[in-house]
Design a protein around this motif. Sequence first.
Motif, PDB file in Angstrom:
ATOM      1  N   SER A  94       0.827  -1.199   0.000  1.00 44.88           N
ATOM      2  CA  SER A  94       0.000   0.000   0.000  1.00 44.88           C
ATOM      3  C   SER A  94       0.869   1.260   0.000  1.00 44.88           C
ATOM      4  O   SER A  94       0.947   1.931   0.989  1.00 44.88           O
ATOM      5  N   PRO A  95       1.552   1.544  -1.081  1.00 45.56           N
ATOM      6  CA  PRO A  95       1.695   0.817  -2.360  1.00 45.56           C
ATOM      7  C   PRO A  95       2.939  -0.071  -2.304  1.00 45.56           C
ATOM      8  O   PRO A  95       3.829   0.181  -1.515  1.00 45.56           O
ATOM      9  N   ALA A 129      -4.673  -3.367  -2.306  1.00 46.03           N
ATOM     10  CA  ALA A 129      -6.066  -3.312  -1.837  1.00 46.03           C
ATOM     11  C   ALA A 129      -6.911  -2.409  -2.733  1.00 46.03           C
ATOM     12  O   ALA A 129      -6.408  -1.458  -3.319  1.00 46.03           O
ATOM     13  N   LYS A 130      -8.192  -2.738  -2.810  1.00 47.33           N
ATOM     14  CA  LYS A 130      -9.100  -1.946  -3.634  1.00 47.33           C
ATOM     15  C   LYS A 130      -9.479  -0.628  -2.962  1.00 47.33           C
ATOM     16  O   LYS A 130      -9.606   0.397  -3.603  1.00 47.33           O
ATOM     17  N   SER A 131      -9.711  -0.682  -1.642  1.00 45.93           N
ATOM     18  CA  SER A 131     -10.091   0.563  -0.964  1.00 45.93           C
ATOM     19  C   SER A 131      -9.031   0.921   0.072  1.00 45.93           C
ATOM     20  O   SER A 131      -8.235   0.078   0.484  1.00 45.93           O
ATOM     21  N   TYR A 132      -9.045   2.181   0.473  1.00 50.39           N
ATOM     22  CA  TYR A 132      -7.943   2.663   1.309  1.00 50.39           C
ATOM     23  C   TYR A 132      -8.409   3.803   2.201  1.00 50.39           C
ATOM     24  O   TYR A 132      -9.055   4.746   1.735  1.00 50.39           O
ATOM     25  N   ASP A 160      -1.704  -0.030  -5.815  1.00 55.23           N
ATOM     26  CA  ASP A 160      -2.010  -0.606  -4.510  1.00 55.23           C
ATOM     27  C   ASP A 160      -2.607  -1.991  -4.665  1.00 55.23           C
ATOM     28  O   ASP A 160      -3.360  -2.239  -5.598  1.00 55.23           O
TER      29      ASP A 160
END
Lengths: 259, 600, 249
Positions: free
Chosen positions: A115-116, A125-128, A123
């Motif tokens: 992340s990243p 993950a899809k959401s952050y 990244d």
Amino acid sequence: MKNEPFGNQRGEVIPRATLRTDAWWIEPALVILLLGSFVVYATWVALQNAHYYAAPYLSPFYSPCLATSCQHVTWPLFGSWWNLSPAFLILWVPGGFRATCYYYRKAYYRSFLGSPPGCAVRDVAKSYTGETRFPFLLQNIHRYFFWLSLVILAFLWWDAVLAFRFKSGFGMGVGTLVLLVNAALLTLYSLSCHSCRHLCGGHLDAFHTRPAKYSLWRTMSRLNERHMLFAWISLIWVGLTDVYVRLLSMGIIRDLRFF
Amino acid sequence: MAADVKYQTHEYDVLVIGAGGAGLRAAIEASAQGARTALVCKSLLGKAHTVMAEGGMAAAMGNVWKEDNWQVHFRDTMRGGKMLNNWRMAQLHAQESPDRVLELEEWGALFDRTKAGLISQRDFGGHRYARLAHIGDRTGLELIRTLQQHAVHKGLEVHMECNIQRLVKDGNRVSGAVGYFRPTGQLVVFKTKAVVLATGGIGKSWKFTSNSWECTGDGIRLALDAGAELIDMECHQFHPTGMVWPPSVRGILVTEGVRGDGGTLTNSEGKRFMFNYIPDFFKAETADNEKEADAWYEDKKNRRTPDLLPRDEVARAINSEVKAGRGTPHGGVYLDIASRRPADYIRKRLPSMYHQFKELADVDITKEPMEVGPTCHYMNGGIRVDADSTATCVPGLFAAGEVAGGLHGANRLGGNSLSDLVVFGRRAGLYAAQYVKSLSGKLTVDAGQVEAGVQGILRPVQGKGNENPYAVHADLQECMQSLVGIIRTEGELKKALEEIAVFKQRLGRVTVEGGRAFNPAWHLTLDLLAMLAVSEAVTRAALERKESRGGHTRDDYPKADPKWGKVNVVLRRKNDEISVSPEPLLEMPDDLKKLVEEKQ
Amino acid sequence: MAASEVTMRVWRGDAKGGAFTEYRVQSQEGMVVLDVIHAIQATQAGDLAVRWNCKAGKCGSCSAEINGKPRLLCMTRMNTFTPGETITVAPMKTFPLIRDLATDVSFNYEKAKTIPAFRPGPKEPDGTRRMFQEDVERGQEFRKCIECFLCQDVCHVIRDHEDNKPAFAGPRFFMRLAELEMHPLDTHDRKELARVKAGLGFCNITKCCTEVCPEHIHITDNAIIPLKERIVTEYYDPVVWLLRKIGVR
């Protein structure tokens, strides 16, 4: 005339995670290897509850040793009712200090959480939400871990002093040197901390009227530039220190005495 | 917006064209005066050529030398300009620049400080005292960012990446402007009561230039077309120190601050050659030996080093050294600060120079000397304006900053441009707003003129021909560099005029492919219209002035001629032709005359 | 002069679509990527859209992604690549594409509007403003910013998570906030703004902004982290909170 300023249209046009051609993955891979091995080793050491003292050397993983059950009691705060490894009484402090450290955060966010994974690499993950929510909101207590690790540091220096005291009297061995370097490196790591830099003077808006704080802040700022370096060498050294004491106490190697 | 609408329209009181220091300051002022104001710029906001200004802004604040005052600054400016300056502009500039600097501080600029906590000031060529307020060597960036942030905070309306191609007039008064947005190609018409031209310089017509692509002289073309006059166009400034190697960076500026902070010019024999080029005019105030020159940095009782003579003198000296075979391998001379100041000092005082040489030329200026040579830098002349109001002879048309002429005369002193921007930028905004208030009756935007403007803009995308605009530009730069460069002769200037006429024809045959959305070939074609107007103006003016003075050096008339020292060369457009006429300077009041003539 | 032929893969297209196009051009000694792009414009693709101004690393216009790395075209020298290497040039990913290498960076100009201006206190009795070099130096580092927006482009918070754009100002503006927050004469408290509106908490200090900064500003160490620390004191320090509860300031 204008595109939507908060929109993004190239993401779909070039659907690759990254256009980078260099070996950007080496850095996170190394961090996973080094940091991962250290965490595994430290956990194993803490669970072991043995071979952490070889007179006059105390492993930093067990210092200060606060239970009466210790092989070498620094301060018997916890009675015999504490039947876990005494390492757990203190390891949460350096553990917490490093876990909330601004440098290590970068290192593990990149390598373990992706992340990243690298700069300009997408990244995982899809959401952050970053550090806006629990548990990462807790990173904000870093400065308290800093204060606590200063306490631990005092004990580590004390251990280094005790490492001059052999049964036969005053002396010095390789282990003494190992403990001294360990305390010194951990001191450099702790003092180069970003929170320390803030507390030493970074919080001021005008230095001119506070010359003492200004020069302190300047010193800390210079140390701070090497925070990452200190983070790694102190980490490796603390591990090696434990290995050294462990091998001594297991009788695998012998301490070389200078005098 | 609907696709069938041919152009957008906007209506304002004051339209400021150009968002460098002068444009931003003008817009801030006009808006503060209550005029509905908009700012139009060719690039993104904050990218204007002002960011390239390095050394500082001249203002007689007396923070470092309390002997300094506006009279000394006025005298330095006039003498540096070889007395061709508009004395009233020089006076206003010297008097008002300290206030403008303090105003920037008030708006958040972080100038370097003195030990006492005031704004620090540095030495520069032609200035008697250390006078330049600065921020390391990126003063222009600080100026533009401060003004930009102030403007944004005040809610100023900005149209970015918009290029104005024609001014519209109602009778003899300005009433509008026609242009297009570069990203989309969308046409736009501004209805406005006053226009402030702050479009900056013209350096892109030369090959070796410190100027960015934007410096195409749009304001010069707009002003000529609208009927305004130009002065002193022949006195174009070549900065003595530009980078000469590698070829792709040739011309990029090396700040005079290097010399202000102790750097010296040497030739291939290792000699400090500037001692051989001290003109009589400056003999009395210039050191003639190295010892005195070096002592001057610390003690201003000594005479100043010849390395810091006005820019025209230094540029010519470098030119002569190279011609005499004493140049560096790449055709420049050495500028050495490495052997004269500690590395830490250099990095601290000249951070962007350090960075620039390190990254672009692989040269560490704390260890090796730089190779430098003259580079096309600044338009000393420009649109003729009234000193107090910056008004041109066209009602409603104002001009400020580099595009306006007069303040600098035949040669500009370093540091006087940044202060020029804010002093006259403010005045332009102020007087444009006042003009709008005093205006009575209705202004109309003539449809015929708008249509003509639109046709001009669209011609290159609709035309038929096979000329490449990039080739025309390269050839124009080659022509101006070799024929209208630092040293000029009548024959070469005449040849340049012939070539320019050919370029005009070639430009008419340019057709661009690829549509109107962000199409650089189209943009360049339209910019070339301005570059050709500028090139012709400079060449005609240079042909007219039969003497050498300041930025204008004629090989066939190598001396200054007192007769020519009393006139400006004035240019106007008449029936599609540019006409030239020498016209007398404004008469200076006696008290100011005395200031200038005084021996120090 | 050493000249060699190079192969460039340049993104051509607009919001509707496009592709990388290969160009073979001559590269001369000392050239930077922007020179090569200009050579392509002059000889092969006159309409190749690219922003640039000063070509000296001072204006921050020619931001793009070279071999996937956010960089200034004018400060990337050709001799930093291996001979024969194909060089890929793409527009900045985080911002909407206009055409070819030009993107719509108005996101940044919108964010700039949300930051309140410098607000100094009263002047000294002698009418001056006194500030000292050691006090302005921190701010001066941030004011070196040329607004190339590479830090904004590389920041994964908005690069990979579109939905964060309204709530996140980005490194460039954290730097602006830090500059004002540390200004010796500023009277405005911007900590609440930094935390809530600018979304400083989104930053996980992974330092890519610092890595790509062409001005070598220590964005993370000198701006973002000090700002985070000040916010900790204001909002997340239990001891400070407790002291305030019982009325100690």
